[in-house]
Design an enzyme around this catalytic site. Structure first.
Site, PDB file in Angstrom:
ATOM      1  N   ASP A 165      26.803  97.801  -4.202  1.00  0.00           N
ATOM      2  CA  ASP A 165      27.687  96.845  -3.539  1.00  0.00           C
ATOM      3  C   ASP A 165      28.618  96.212  -4.572  1.00  0.00           C
ATOM      4  O   ASP A 165      28.948  96.868  -5.566  1.00  0.00           O
ATOM      5  CB  ASP A 165      26.814  95.790  -2.806  1.00  0.00           C
ATOM      6  CG  ASP A 165      27.486  95.264  -1.542  1.00  0.00           C
ATOM      7  OD1 ASP A 165      28.566  94.672  -1.663  1.00  0.00           O
ATOM      8  OD2 ASP A 165      26.927  95.438  -0.453  1.00  0.00           O
ATOM      9  N   HIS A 238      30.459  89.662  -1.277  1.00  0.00           N
ATOM     10  CA  HIS A 238      29.881  90.644  -0.350  1.00  0.00           C
ATOM     11  C   HIS A 238      28.508  91.137  -0.824  1.00  0.00           C
ATOM     12  O   HIS A 238      27.556  91.210  -0.039  1.00  0.00           O
ATOM     13  CB  HIS A 238      30.874  91.811  -0.225  1.00  0.00           C
ATOM     14  CG  HIS A 238      30.510  92.870   0.772  1.00  0.00           C
ATOM     15  ND1 HIS A 238      29.746  93.968   0.440  1.00  0.00           N
ATOM     16  CD2 HIS A 238      30.829  93.014   2.082  1.00  0.00           C
ATOM     17  CE1 HIS A 238      29.618  94.743   1.517  1.00  0.00           C
ATOM     18  NE2 HIS A 238      30.263  94.184   2.520  1.00  0.00           N
ATOM     19  N   SER A 600      28.229  95.846   7.616  1.00  0.00           N
ATOM     20  CA  SER A 600      27.769  95.507   6.265  1.00  0.00           C
ATOM     21  C   SER A 600      26.582  94.561   6.299  1.00  0.00           C
ATOM     22  O   SER A 600      25.686  94.638   5.465  1.00  0.00           O
ATOM     23  CB  SER A 600      28.873  94.786   5.479  1.00  0.00           C
ATOM     24  OG  SER A 600      29.705  95.685   4.817  1.00  0.00           O
TER      25      SER A 600
END
Ligand SMILES: *[C@@H]1O[C@H](CO)[C@@H](O)[C@H](O)[C@H]1NC(C)=O
Ligand SMILES: *[C@@H]1O[C@H](CO)[C@@H](O)[C@H](O)[C@H]1NC(C)=O
Ligand SMILES: *[C@@H]1O[C@H](CO)[C@@H](O)[C@H](O)[C@H]1NC(C)=O
Ligand SMILES: *[C@@H]1O[C@H](CO)[C@@H](O)[C@H](O)[C@H]1NC(C)=O
Ligand SMILES: *[C@@H]1O[C@H](CO)[C@@H](O)[C@H](O)[C@H]1NC(C)=O
Length: 822
Positions: A165, A238, A600
């Protein structure tokens, strides 16, 4: 999980700003055509994982390191002997799962040379990858907790989840070391790369490994160390968010904009995290991600979680044969469970971006948590609206004033003062004590910067609060109301009819003098508290943005015999850890927790559930883990009604199909005790690949490096793969589909098969009743016959009900194309 307690994931929900007709597609960003080209090249030689040492065993330790070094040197010699000096730069040598390298070349001529060279098996151009959050429109606001029942702090202990990620913020409370986690499990060999904002003590037992991969991003010129950090630090947010969903510490206060929205917990708070940073605010490149996955497998992670997917299907014989998919097959072969976001291209059909049957592809749903913000106007009307903020003080009604009516009309850029982006245009004496109405400019889309601008303006001019509205907006369901978190009393009214009613009420109570100046602001309003959640039983619902099946065999979008998505998990308005330095969401700048939506967010929920399963059943294959998750998934909501799916932001829902939600909504408590599992291994996947239409033995050999197994009967289909689902993209006449189930229960159990046939299809399952002892297998024959051809997929299920309380559900998705001979 202690004592088989039901594991409930109470999740949070929030709202999505969905103004006008903003299409929720991933932005397609192609590499600048003038820039250098990056290729990934796979060599014929063995990678570490399949090379047999002199003892005819898989290599380990020093021997493996030596082989790895030799492989790297061989790549250098190979390139040096073939290509002119200065015409290329090797970015990576891949050695563990794949024997190959990534190469930055000055011209496409280099590729021609390489593709003809001896020893080269496969070449693929690099592909841009995206994070699977829904950035457009932006999500804002909210509140929540994931209380995880039963020994939460130890749930997932001993399991390492590899997060590929955007990195991690090691200082976030969700990742602080706990007394239960002081060191990695002995099987984990990863290391910790320290660097900018990532001190050496960042690997603390919760985080057990951390590296970063950015050479393709550097080659493209997009990587900037000042912004992207040359360390595993997450400057985007994120990666911290997804990591906290999978394995964040138990009961961590989720504080944002000074308000405690509850306590966040990862699904497996006792699991360890290994961080492989390979994506950035500008996206990511497959060649970096392949390097990350190669390292993760070498390090010994148990699960790989990928909230990233390619921006497009790469050309080639099959969607299953792009380098990332085949690499993930090799990871599966090595015993690692791989989970990936299904994509945010919904509600359109065929929008899946995670294709292969060895990957668990995750759809996103809403959760049972809702925020209901209301305002009450002086005429007694109550409006439901968005806005995750406090109330106006007391029970007082405050005068309403349209921004235009309390400003002097001077805006430097010529835009209307009603956008409320400039405090200087307001007449201070007129705004005091009033609630200001700011407008969305119709036909324009404003992201969170716009909301932040409004909040700043209202704060600076000292008004009592703000209502943001838009006359021309369409019907938007309460769940999709923007819930932008602010410290000032605010409300967002974007439902068309409500906006009209509110503005009419304002106009009808206004007195103007001859030159148009307002002399009496007669309309009044009270804004109520909006940060406390309420719960609904109408959850989960498939989120409108979640990518839909059918899965496709190739870039020509031919429907395949594989069910995608596999399963659904919460992915709408989810609280998670955030990087305070991130500027990717204006409303959460400086905060350590944020609300995000996207597949996600759904993906790491399933990674966490996989950690719980693997903790309890360490010997299970990846296919068994996936099977356990799929066959036990829920297909009804909390009120017992069949799950539904959203096609847009309005209130309308439809009955959800397996192409919306896969096998259903993940149920962690049931997934650890599935009764039966459908197992499959590397050879089965190879056989599957060899059965894909348009794929010949040579294509499989080039992509995977292995020959097609000799078929056990003349024609094989994708549907022959032993998955806990049956998908037939074109049923002509009749097809027999065999399934092999393995009992993982503790007792002898007798199962009865119940069938709900898809429309236009007759289904017979035999045997109808069977008994299996623990560890034993049974074969089920499912015969599908077209009875009424149609022009769409239809859906059904086979349910195996055991007398020891296990229920094993397999979705059926069949396109009845023709009756034989017709
Ligand atoms: C990198 O980003 C910083 C901060 O925005 C900027 O000042 C600098 O010019 C950038 N460097 C390059 C090479 O673009
Ligand atoms: C929101 O709350 C108001 C007032 O408490 C109530 O009238 C309304 O029905 C609620 N709306 C929803 C969707 O829950
Ligand atoms: C608009 O700006 C000008 C110059 O900055 C100023 O003279 C004028 O008074 C302003 N108009 C109003 C209505 O305040
Ligand atoms: C299962 O049934 C078999 C006989 O069919 C018996 O021999 C065996 O002991 C049973 N096992 C368990 C765990 O009950
Ligand atoms: C399917 O068709 C075959 C051949 O016509 C027939 O033998 C079989 O009984 C049918 N099965 C079902 C479930 O209708």
């Amino acid at each position: 999980m202690a004592g088989g307690e039901p594991l409930s994931l109470l999740l949070l929900l929030f709202a999505l700003v969905s103004l006008q007709d903003v299409k929720r597609k991933q932005p397609w960003r192609s590499r600048p055509s003038s820039g250098p080209t990056v290729f990934m090249v796979v060599m014929e030689d063995d990678p570490v994982i399949s090379h047999k040492s002199s003892q005819k065993e898989v290599m380990r330790g020093e021997e493996a390191q030596k082989y790895k070094q030799t492989t790297r040197t061989k790549h250098d010699i190979f390139l040096d002997s073939l290509l002119p000096v200065g015409s290329y730069k090797k970015l990576y040598s891949y050695t563990h799962l794949i024997n190959g390298f990534a190469l930055q070349a000055k011209s496409k001529e280099t590729v021609k040379i390489l593709s003809g060279a001896k020893g080269v098996r496969f070449i693929q151009e690099d592909v841009k990858m995206s994070k699977m959050t829904t950035y457009t429109p932006r999500f804002i606001g909210a509140n929540g907790v994931w209380p995880l029942l039963g020994g939460a702090e130890k749930s997932g202990a001993g399991v390492v989840i590899g997060m590929v990620d955007t990195g991690i913020d090691p200082s976030n409370p969700s990742f602080l070391s706990t007394s239960d986690q002081t060191k990695p499990p002995p099987s984990f060999k990863g290391t910790c790369q320290s660097g900018d904002r990532f001190p050496p003590d960042s690997c603390n037992g919760k985080i057990v490994g951390a590296r970063w991969f950015g050479r393709a991003g550097q080659a493209s010129g997009e990587f900037n160390a000042t912004i992207n950090y040359a360390s595993p630090y997450d400057p985007d947010g994120h990666g911290s968010h997804t990591a906290s969903i999978a394995a964040g510490n138990f009961h961590t206060p989720a504080i944002s904009r000074g308000y405690n929205f509850g306590h966040a917990s990862g699904v497996a708070p006792g699991a360890h995290l290994a961080i492989y940073k390979a994506a950035y605010s500008f996206g990511g490149y497959m060649s970096d991600i392949i390097a990350a996955v190669d390292q993760a497998v070498e390090d010994g992670v148990n699960i790989i979680s990928l909230s990233l997917a390619p921006n497009s299907i790469t050309s080639g014989p099959a969607s299953f044969l792009n380098l990332l998919e085949t690499q993930l097959l090799l990871a599966t072969k090595a015993g690692i469970s791989v989970v990936q976001a299904a994509g945010n291209g919904g509600p359109d059909a065929n929008s899946i971006v995670s294709f292969s049957p060895w990957i668990t592809s995750v759809a996103a749903s809403t959760t049972d948590r809702k925020y209901n913000k209301t305002i009450i106007t002086g005429n007694g009307k109550v409006f439901s609206c968005g806005g995750l903020s406090t109330s106006t003080p007391g029970e007082t009604m405050y005068p309403l004033a349209l921004a235009d009516d309390v400003s002097n009309g001077n805006l430097t850029d010529g835009s209307s003062p009603s956008s409320c982006q400039d405090p200087n245009v307001f007449i201070r004496s007129l705004v005091q004590g009033k609630v200001i109405i700011c407008m969305f400019a119709s036909s324009s889309y404003y992201g969170s910067d716009y909301f932040v601008g409004i909040a700043d303006t209202i704060q600076k001019i000292g008004a009592a609060g703000v209502i943001i509205t838009d006359r021309s907006s369409k019907d938007v369901d309460i769940e999709y109301q923007p819930t932008f978190p602010t410290t000032i009393p605010s409300a967002i009214v974007i439902n068309g009819a409500d906006a009209d009613a509110l503005l009419d009420y304002y106009d009808n109570n206004l007195v103007r003098d001859a030159d148009g100046t307002v002399t009496t602001f007669g309309a009044t309003v009270r804004i109520l508290e909006g940060r406390r959640a309420s719960y609904t039983k109408e959850a989960p619902v498939v989120a409108d943005f979640s990518s839909r099946g059918p899965d496709v065999d190739n870039a020509q979008m031919q429907a395949s015999d594989v069910l995608k998505p596999n399963v659904m998990a919460p992915g709408h308005q989810i609280w998670g850890a955030w990087s305070p330095t991130s500027d990717s969401m204006a409303e959460f700048q400086g905060e350590s927790y944020a609300l995000l939506s996207g597949t996600s967010m759904a993906t790491p929920h399933v990674a966490g559930v996989m950690a719980l399963i693997r903790q309890r059943h360490p010997k299970w294959s990846p296919a068994m883990v996936m099977s356990a998750i799929m066959t036990t998934a829920d297909i009804t909501d909390r009120s017992g009604r069949p799950l539904t799916a959203r096609r847009d932001e309005g209130g309308a829902v439809e009955r959800a199909t397996p192409f919306d939600m896969g096998a259903g909504s993940v149920n962690a408590a049931r997934a650890v005790d599935p009764g039966l599992v459908f197992d499959a291994g590397y050879k089965d996947y190879l056989q599957f690949l060899c059965a894909v239409p348009g794929v010949d033995d040579g294509a499989v050999r080039r992509a995977v490096g292995a020959a097609c197994p000799s078929p056990s009967r003349p024609r094989r289909w994708g549907s022959d793969l032993n998955t806990p689902s049956v998908t037939v993209a074109s049923l002509v006449g009749s097809r027999r589909v065999d399934r092999r189930v393995t009992s993982v229960g503790a007792e002898n159990e007798t199962y009865m098969a119940y069938v709900q046939a898809p429309d236009g299809v007759a289904v017979r399952v035999s045997p109808e009743t069977f008994a299996v002892a623990p560890g034993a297998t049974a074969t089920l024959r499912i015969v599908l016959n077209t009875t009424a051809p149609g022009n769409a997929f239809s859906f059904g299920e086979v349910v195996l009900k055991g007398d020891k309380k296990h229920t094993v559900r397999i979705p059926l998705a069949v396109y009845p194309a023709a009756v034989l001979g017709a």
